[in-house]
Scaffold this motif. Structure first.
Motif, PDB file in Angstrom:
ATOM      1  N   GLY A  24      21.667  49.954  37.240  1.00  0.00           N
ATOM      2  CA  GLY A  24      22.935  50.078  37.953  1.00  0.00           C
ATOM      3  C   GLY A  24      23.770  48.818  37.834  1.00  0.00           C
ATOM      4  O   GLY A  24      24.999  48.875  37.718  1.00  0.00           O
ATOM      5  N   LEU A  25      23.104  47.653  37.828  1.00  0.00           N
ATOM      6  CA  LEU A  25      23.820  46.393  37.692  1.00  0.00           C
ATOM      7  C   LEU A  25      24.491  46.291  36.331  1.00  0.00           C
ATOM      8  O   LEU A  25      25.623  45.806  36.209  1.00  0.00           O
ATOM      9  N   GLU A  26      23.816  46.765  35.284  1.00  0.00           N
ATOM     10  CA  GLU A  26      24.382  46.695  33.939  1.00  0.00           C
ATOM     11  C   GLU A  26      25.470  47.734  33.715  1.00  0.00           C
ATOM     12  O   GLU A  26      26.435  47.484  32.996  1.00  0.00           O
ATOM     13  N   LEU A  27      25.306  48.923  34.318  1.00  0.00           N
ATOM     14  CA  LEU A  27      26.234  50.029  34.051  1.00  0.00           C
ATOM     15  C   LEU A  27      27.395  50.089  35.026  1.00  0.00           C
ATOM     16  O   LEU A  27      28.370  50.805  34.787  1.00  0.00           O
ATOM     17  N   ALA A  28      27.301  49.363  36.136  1.00  0.00           N
ATOM     18  CA  ALA A  28      28.372  49.418  37.141  1.00  0.00           C
ATOM     19  C   ALA A  28      29.673  48.866  36.555  1.00  0.00           C
ATOM     20  O   ALA A  28      29.656  47.891  35.800  1.00  0.00           O
ATOM     21  N   PRO A  29      30.808  49.479  36.856  1.00  0.00           N
ATOM     22  CA  PRO A  29      32.092  48.975  36.335  1.00  0.00           C
ATOM     23  C   PRO A  29      32.412  47.597  36.903  1.00  0.00           C
ATOM     24  O   PRO A  29      32.027  47.265  38.021  1.00  0.00           O
ATOM     25  N   ARG A  31      34.814  44.449  38.254  1.00  0.00           N
ATOM     26  CA  ARG A  31      36.041  44.211  39.002  1.00  0.00           C
ATOM     27  C   ARG A  31      37.091  43.708  38.007  1.00  0.00           C
ATOM     28  O   ARG A  31      36.861  42.737  37.272  1.00  0.00           O
ATOM     29  N   THR A  32      38.253  44.369  37.918  1.00  0.00           N
ATOM     30  CA  THR A  32      39.278  43.977  36.964  1.00  0.00           C
ATOM     31  C   THR A  32      40.630  43.839  37.652  1.00  0.00           C
ATOM     32  O   THR A  32      40.917  44.527  38.630  1.00  0.00           O
ATOM     33  N   LEU A  33      41.437  42.934  37.121  1.00  0.00           N
ATOM     34  CA  LEU A  33      42.821  42.766  37.565  1.00  0.00           C
ATOM     35  C   LEU A  33      43.653  42.496  36.315  1.00  0.00           C
ATOM     36  O   LEU A  33      43.593  41.413  35.730  1.00  0.00           O
ATOM     37  N   GLU A  34      44.411  43.501  35.892  1.00  0.00           N
ATOM     38  CA  GLU A  34      45.253  43.357  34.703  1.00  0.00           C
ATOM     39  C   GLU A  34      46.614  42.814  35.134  1.00  0.00           C
ATOM     40  O   GLU A  34      47.451  43.532  35.680  1.00  0.00           O
ATOM     41  N   LEU A  35      46.833  41.533  34.889  1.00  0.00           N
ATOM     42  CA  LEU A  35      48.044  40.880  35.350  1.00  0.00           C
ATOM     43  C   LEU A  35      49.290  41.390  34.632  1.00  0.00           C
ATOM     44  O   LEU A  35      50.393  41.309  35.165  1.00  0.00           O
ATOM     45  N   THR A  36      49.124  41.881  33.394  1.00  0.00           N
ATOM     46  CA  THR A  36      50.279  42.369  32.636  1.00  0.00           C
ATOM     47  C   THR A  36      50.624  43.817  32.973  1.00  0.00           C
ATOM     48  O   THR A  36      51.603  44.347  32.444  1.00  0.00           O
ATOM     49  N   ALA A  37      49.838  44.457  33.832  1.00  0.00           N
ATOM     50  CA  ALA A  37      50.165  45.825  34.234  1.00  0.00           C
ATOM     51  C   ALA A  37      51.354  45.804  35.209  1.00  0.00           C
ATOM     52  O   ALA A  37      51.500  44.864  35.997  1.00  0.00           O
ATOM     53  N   PRO A  38      52.218  46.806  35.164  1.00  0.00           N
ATOM     54  CA  PRO A  38      53.373  46.842  36.076  1.00  0.00           C
ATOM     55  C   PRO A  38      52.924  46.785  37.536  1.00  0.00           C
ATOM     56  O   PRO A  38      52.044  47.530  37.960  1.00  0.00           O
ATOM     57  N   GLY A  39      53.516  45.868  38.305  1.00  0.00           N
ATOM     58  CA  GLY A  39      53.221  45.757  39.727  1.00  0.00           C
ATOM     59  C   GLY A  39      51.943  45.029  40.067  1.00  0.00           C
ATOM     60  O   GLY A  39      51.576  44.939  41.244  1.00  0.00           O
ATOM     61  N   ALA A  40      51.238  44.491  39.068  1.00  0.00           N
ATOM     62  CA  ALA A  40      49.970  43.810  39.352  1.00  0.00           C
ATOM     63  C   ALA A  40      50.193  42.533  40.156  1.00  0.00           C
ATOM     64  O   ALA A  40      49.376  42.158  41.003  1.00  0.00           O
ATOM     65  N   VAL A  41      51.282  41.832  39.870  1.00  0.00           N
ATOM     66  CA  VAL A  41      51.610  40.620  40.609  1.00  0.00           C
ATOM     67  C   VAL A  41      53.025  40.750  41.156  1.00  0.00           C
ATOM     68  O   VAL A  41      53.840  41.537  40.669  1.00  0.00           O
ATOM     69  N   LEU A 204      52.832  37.992  25.065  1.00  0.00           N
ATOM     70  CA  LEU A 204      51.605  38.248  25.807  1.00  0.00           C
ATOM     71  C   LEU A 204      51.402  39.756  25.881  1.00  0.00           C
ATOM     72  O   LEU A 204      52.095  40.459  26.603  1.00  0.00           O
ATOM     73  N   ARG A 205      50.451  40.244  25.109  1.00  0.00           N
ATOM     74  CA  ARG A 205      50.205  41.688  25.066  1.00  0.00           C
ATOM     75  C   ARG A 205      49.314  42.152  26.212  1.00  0.00           C
ATOM     76  O   ARG A 205      49.496  43.238  26.742  1.00  0.00           O
ATOM     77  N   ARG A 206      48.358  41.283  26.611  1.00  0.00           N
ATOM     78  CA  ARG A 206      47.413  41.723  27.640  1.00  0.00           C
ATOM     79  C   ARG A 206      46.776  40.501  28.279  1.00  0.00           C
ATOM     80  O   ARG A 206      46.434  39.533  27.609  1.00  0.00           O
ATOM     81  N   LEU A 207      46.613  40.534  29.606  1.00  0.00           N
ATOM     82  CA  LEU A 207      45.972  39.463  30.347  1.00  0.00           C
ATOM     83  C   LEU A 207      45.187  40.100  31.492  1.00  0.00           C
ATOM     84  O   LEU A 207      45.772  40.662  32.414  1.00  0.00           O
ATOM     85  N   VAL A 208      43.859  40.023  31.427  1.00  0.00           N
ATOM     86  CA  VAL A 208      43.010  40.752  32.367  1.00  0.00           C
ATOM     87  C   VAL A 208      41.929  39.810  32.910  1.00  0.00           C
ATOM     88  O   VAL A 208      41.229  39.140  32.157  1.00  0.00           O
ATOM     89  N   LEU A 209      41.808  39.764  34.227  1.00  0.00           N
ATOM     90  CA  LEU A 209      40.717  39.058  34.890  1.00  0.00           C
ATOM     91  C   LEU A 209      39.566  40.023  35.122  1.00  0.00           C
ATOM     92  O   LEU A 209      39.795  41.166  35.542  1.00  0.00           O
ATOM     93  N   LYS A 210      38.340  39.577  34.872  1.00  0.00           N
ATOM     94  CA  LYS A 210      37.183  40.448  35.052  1.00  0.00           C
ATOM     95  C   LYS A 210      36.068  39.704  35.771  1.00  0.00           C
ATOM     96  O   LYS A 210      35.882  38.493  35.592  1.00  0.00           O
ATOM     97  N   GLY A 211      35.340  40.450  36.587  1.00  0.00           N
ATOM     98  CA  GLY A 211      34.207  39.888  37.311  1.00  0.00           C
ATOM     99  C   GLY A 211      33.314  40.997  37.823  1.00  0.00           C
ATOM    100  O   GLY A 211      33.620  42.190  37.692  1.00  0.00           O
ATOM    101  N   GLU A 212      32.210  40.620  38.418  1.00  0.00           N
ATOM    102  CA  GLU A 212      31.255  41.593  38.934  1.00  0.00           C
ATOM    103  C   GLU A 212      31.551  41.894  40.397  1.00  0.00           C
ATOM    104  O   GLU A 212      31.944  41.011  41.160  1.00  0.00           O
ATOM    105  N   TRP A 213      31.375  43.148  40.777  1.00  0.00           N
ATOM    106  CA  TRP A 213      31.540  43.530  42.180  1.00  0.00           C
ATOM    107  C   TRP A 213      30.430  42.951  43.034  1.00  0.00           C
ATOM    108  O   TRP A 213      30.655  42.553  44.178  1.00  0.00           O
ATOM    109  N   VAL A 214      29.236  42.958  42.469  1.00  0.00           N
ATOM    110  CA  VAL A 214      28.076  42.413  43.178  1.00  0.00           C
ATOM    111  C   VAL A 214      27.494  41.300  42.324  1.00  0.00           C
ATOM    112  O   VAL A 214      27.282  41.481  41.125  1.00  0.00           O
ATOM    113  N   SER A 215      27.252  40.171  42.917  1.00  0.00           N
ATOM    114  CA  SER A 215      26.721  39.038  42.185  1.00  0.00           C
ATOM    115  C   SER A 215      25.330  39.357  41.626  1.00  0.00           C
ATOM    116  O   SER A 215      24.461  39.888  42.326  1.00  0.00           O
ATOM    117  N   ARG A 216      25.142  39.033  40.350  1.00  0.00           N
ATOM    118  CA  ARG A 216      23.827  39.238  39.743  1.00  0.00           C
ATOM    119  C   ARG A 216      22.751  38.431  40.471  1.00  0.00           C
ATOM    120  O   ARG A 216      21.633  38.908  40.657  1.00  0.00           O
TER     121      ARG A 216
END
Length: 441
Positions: A24-29, A31-41, A204-216
């Motif tokens: 589950g830890l490996e397959l879980a999606p 946490r993402t934040l796409e800054l270049t998406a409309p309305g992200a910031v 800048l075509r794409r800018l995305v922050l990524k992280g884990e929902w639950v710490s490994r």
């Protein structure tokens, strides 16, 4: 009622639950934040020099697709060329907690002659940051070469560090200079260099922050605790029969833990010794070789300044090696404080150091060497023997574009030898340089 962990079904159940948790830890999606998406910031804007007559030097080419151009025709102290994402809401002192993310994925197209593209994050710290001074927010940045971003790149947020210029400018206590992204108010992409007479275009075509929902680490700790709890129940049930065996096993675990800790300490030490001089904290010979290789790949030429502390053996013989170490550290600090962020500085060995400056302006390198010579001569080292004044000799040489650094190192060493022979505490330049060559002026 009690649990018998010796039963195969309970043991198998624990294994299945552990594997399920790991899967589950490996397959879980993520946490993402796409800054270049409309309305992200809440806001994004181009960094500009303010009111400029005529055509603005920083302009949108295609604002919808985050494409902009910078062209400064005249020199200026402040030459911004970048895109900034505002991470605050109504309160400019309250931003986003980026410590929840691990990586930053960036797809950036760049055309232009700049050596670096900088990614920077501002963090507002109420202990010293002020709303009326944008620079007072702690900056974290990393410089990327154009070849690094030739294709989409993934940055670890741990690569972002607090630059020396910010630390020196605000002169805060050391604990305030530690990286922290818990209250990030802005993220920017810009060009940290002199842009006069150059044209740069970025998209800048794409800018995305990524992280884990639950710490490994927390998942692993929970799994470990669960198994330790089960093992403890089993040990308690058979304590009388297995006390001797359990004591022996505990000693083995303690020994293994101590050995693991020792290996980690040795591993960290070896990793640091690989490229960093342990005494002075600057690059060692291996680190310098890697930096010179990078300069050679850039094929834009470099100037080398080699320096040697005069009569260093006399300092060691008269005042002891502890005093000699203090001299090395003090000279290192004086030199480092007078270099640019783009200059490479390291210790070749003993009392000999090397500075590598990208570019081929030998006169500038010679002036830098003379400045450093004066600073070293003016500095004083406090030791148990009292205040000690030292001097240094310098040799300057040029590695033209496409030429290997090894030849320039040899010529710089020969120039340094001439400075020593001529009485020390002086700067000598490679005599093979052609004075009227455009690469040496």
């Amino acid at each position: 009622m009690h649990f018998d962990l010796s039963k195969p079904n309970l043991l198998m159940g624990g294994i299945v639950l552990t594997l399920a948790a790991l899967a589950g830890l490996e397959l879980a999606p993520q946490r993402t934040l796409e800054l270049t998406a409309p309305g992200a910031v809440g806001n994004l804007y181009l960094s500009t020099p303010g009111e400029t007559p005529g055509q603005a030097p920083v302009q949108w080419v295609d604002a919808e697709h985050l494409r902009w151009r910078c062209h400064y025709t005249a020199a200026a102290n402040y030459q911004p060329c970048g895109l900034t994402f505002s991470l605050t809401g109504d309160d400019p002192a309250h931003g986003m907690d980026l410590s929840r993310f691990d990586t930053l994925e960036m797809d950036l197209a760049y055309k232009g002659p700049a050596h670096f593209v900088r990614v920077a994050v501002r963090n507002f710290d109420p202990r010293f940051s002020r709303l009326d001074d944008g620079n007072s927010s702690r900056i974290h940045s990393v410089n990327l070469r154009p070849r690094d971003i030739a294709r989409p790149v993934t940055l670890d947020l741990s690569e972002l560090t607090v630059p020396e210029w910010w630390i020196q400018q605000f002169d805060l206590p050391r604990e305030y200079n530690r990286p922290s992204l818990e209250n990030a108010t802005a993220l920017s992409i810009d060009l940290p260099s002199d842009l006069t007479g150059q044209e740069h275009e970025l998209q800048l075509r794409r800018l995305v922050l990524k992280g884990e929902w639950v710490s490994r680490d927390r998942v692993y700790l929970a799994i470990l605790c669960a198994w330790l709890l089960g093992a403890s129940l089993m040990v308690l049930r058979g304590w009388k029969q297995l006390s001797q065996s359990n004591t022996r096993q505990q000693r083995e675990i303690d020994a293994l833990t101590a050995r693991t800790r020792q290996l980690r300490v040795e591993q960290d030490k070896l990793r640091r010794l690989a490229t960093i001089d342990e005494l002075t904290g600057v690059l060692n010979r291996r680190g310098l070789e890697q930096a010179l290789d990078d300069f050679e790949e850039a094929a834009q030429g470099m100037t080398l300044v080699m320096l040697d502390i005069d009569h260093f053996k006399h300092v060691n013989d008269r005042h002891g090696h502890d005093c000699g170490d203090e001299v090395l550290k003090r000279v290192t600090a004086v030199v480092a404080a007078n270099l640019r962020a783009s200059d490479v500085f390291g210790r070749l060995g003993g009392e000999e150091f090397l500075i590598a400056c990208q570019g081929t302006r030998v006169r500038d390198a010679a002036r830098l060497a003379e400045k450093l010579r004066e600073r070293v001569q003016q500095s004083e080292i406090n030791s148990s023997a009292g205040r000690i004044t030292v001097t240094a000799s310098f040799g300057v040489a040029l590695a033209p574009p496409g030429a290997p650094a090894a030849g320039a190192l040899k010529r710089a060493d020969e120039a340094l030898y001439r400075a020593k022979e001529a009485g020390r505490n002086r700067v000598e330049t490679d005599k093979s340089l052609v004075s009227d060559s455009p690469t040496t002026v």
